[in-house]
Write an enzyme that holds these catalytic residues in place. Structure first.
Site, PDB file in Angstrom:
ATOM      1  N   GLY A 171      40.342  86.470  50.368  1.00 47.17           N
ATOM      2  CA  GLY A 171      40.407  87.703  49.590  1.00 47.17           C
ATOM      3  C   GLY A 171      40.223  87.547  48.098  1.00 47.17           C
ATOM      4  N   GLY A 195      44.808  96.183  61.066  1.00 45.73           N
ATOM      5  CA  GLY A 195      45.797  96.729  60.148  1.00 45.73           C
ATOM      6  C   GLY A 195      45.646  98.226  59.985  1.00 45.73           C
ATOM      7  N   ASP A 226      40.245  99.087  45.178  1.00 41.92           N
ATOM      8  CA  ASP A 226      40.095  98.095  46.250  1.00 41.92           C
ATOM      9  C   ASP A 226      38.751  98.203  46.963  1.00 41.92           C
ATOM     10  OD1 ASP A 226      42.481  96.727  45.952  1.00 41.92           O
ATOM     11  OD2 ASP A 226      43.580  97.990  47.369  1.00 41.92           O
ATOM     12  N   SER A 280      47.437  87.977  40.190  1.00 40.83           N
ATOM     13  CA  SER A 280      47.072  89.024  39.232  1.00 40.83           C
ATOM     14  C   SER A 280      47.516  88.690  37.804  1.00 40.83           C
ATOM     15  CB  SER A 280      47.648  90.371  39.674  1.00 40.83           C
ATOM     16  OG  SER A 280      46.988  90.831  40.832  1.00 40.83           O
ATOM     17  N   LYS A 286      51.325 100.918  48.361  1.00 42.37           N
ATOM     18  CA  LYS A 286      50.128 101.657  47.966  1.00 42.37           C
ATOM     19  C   LYS A 286      50.192 103.140  48.313  1.00 42.37           C
ATOM     20  CE  LYS A 286      47.137  97.610  47.893  1.00 42.37           C
ATOM     21  NZ  LYS A 286      45.832  97.036  48.273  1.00 42.37           N
ATOM     22  N   SER A 310      51.287  86.278  43.858  1.00 41.07           N
ATOM     23  CA  SER A 310      50.191  87.029  43.239  1.00 41.07           C
ATOM     24  C   SER A 310      49.496  86.240  42.129  1.00 41.07           C
ATOM     25  CB  SER A 310      50.710  88.345  42.673  1.00 41.07           C
ATOM     26  OG  SER A 310      49.659  89.051  42.021  1.00 41.07           O
ATOM     27  N   GLY A 312      47.429  99.809  56.947  1.00 39.98           N
ATOM     28  CA  GLY A 312      47.990 100.160  55.647  1.00 39.98           C
ATOM     29  C   GLY A 312      46.925 100.518  54.632  1.00 39.98           C
TER      30      GLY A 312
END
Length: 275
Positions: free
Chosen positions: A244, A141, A117, A32, A81, A30, A143
């Site tokens: 991304g 996907g 998001d 972040s 999530k 990550s 999710g």
């Protein structure tokens, strides 16, 4: 060699320092902490942002720990999530609509789940992918990331189809895109393909129909870091490849505002990305 005492120093951590965290599994990749640490320093907040790997069977306990330890807030990423939405005391309208959460923040004594998001992805779709109303899009996907992507595509008026292992999940996410403002696709030949799965992080390809997207088509991988086979094959075939990172920055800026009441200084997070 001794460190230069005149150089920049990290802010001192004190008993008043607030804690923030991203919870995921895995989470070692990550960025972040890098983005948020840069923004915290630039804005002058007394806070520290950590990354913690939490197995799925322990996520409820981990979120309970945020309450016990007095964390200022949290991000949650794959695969937590949905669990984060369920564990919060309440949720924003956006999180409820998407059906997943990536941000936890406090309103008084109540822990609130939010989802930043879709907002973070919308600009990427419009600006980097050139998505136009009516464009056919396929999301791979089922999710929380796929649900956010469906909402972002729907709000831009796209015709969204979904490829997932479970047909019922694919149908539900495609319906979500329509409810967000999209149109029902008349064909399944996409101009934009969005990888909303972890596939590619360890060199895995997507299913064959989505590899090697050629001229006029866009491969958008919500993962970031080392280019995935999905993106590499599109680039080699003459298509456009988008990772991304743009979504990461967009959703992070919105999450930061939930915790501190204002977005970080413009450009700070993007500038902190590894080159």
């Amino acid at each position: 060699m001794a460190a230069d005492p005149s150089g920049p120093r990290p802010p001192a951590t004190t008993a008043a320092t607030r804690l923030l965290v991203v919870l995921g599994h895995p989470v070692g990749h990550s960025l972040s902490p890098t983005l948020h640490s840069a923004a915290i320093a630039a804005a002058g907040h007394d806070a520290v942002y950590l990354a913690v790997d939490v197995p799925p069977e322990q996520i409820t306990a981990a979120i309970a720990g945020l309450r016990t330890l007095g964390f200022l807030g949290a991000n949650v990423t794959i695969p937590h999530k949905h669990a984060a939405l369920d564990a919060a005391d309440e949720a924003t309208e956006e999180a409820r609509f998407i059906g997943a959460a990536n941000t936890l923040f406090w309103e008084g004594e109540r822990l609130v789940a939010d989802n930043t998001d879709a907002a973070g992805l919308r600009g990427v779709l419009a600006d980097d992918c050139g998505l136009r109303p009516g464009d056919p899009v396929t999301i791979v996907g089922s999710g929380g990331a796929a649900r956010a992507a469906a909402v972002a595509c729907g709000r831009l008026g796209a015709a969204t189809s979904v490829h997932a292992r479970r047909p019922d999940a694919a149908e539900a996410i495609a319906d979500l895109a329509v409810r967000a403002g999209g149109v029902v696709p008349s064909n399944t030949d996409p101009r934009v393909v969005i990888n909303a799965t972890p596939l590619g992080r360890h060199g895995e390809p997507l299913p064959n129909p989505f590899m090697g997207l050629g001229p006029g088509r866009v491969a958008l991988d919500l993962n970031y870091g080392t280019p995935s086979p999905f993106l590499t094959s599109a680039r080699e075939a003459g298509g456009r490849a988008v990772d991304g990172v743009g979504m990461l920055v967009g959703q992070a800026e919105a999450a930061f505002a939930r915790w501190f009441g204002a977005r970080p200084p413009a450009g700070v997070m993007a500038a902190a990305l590894p080159r």
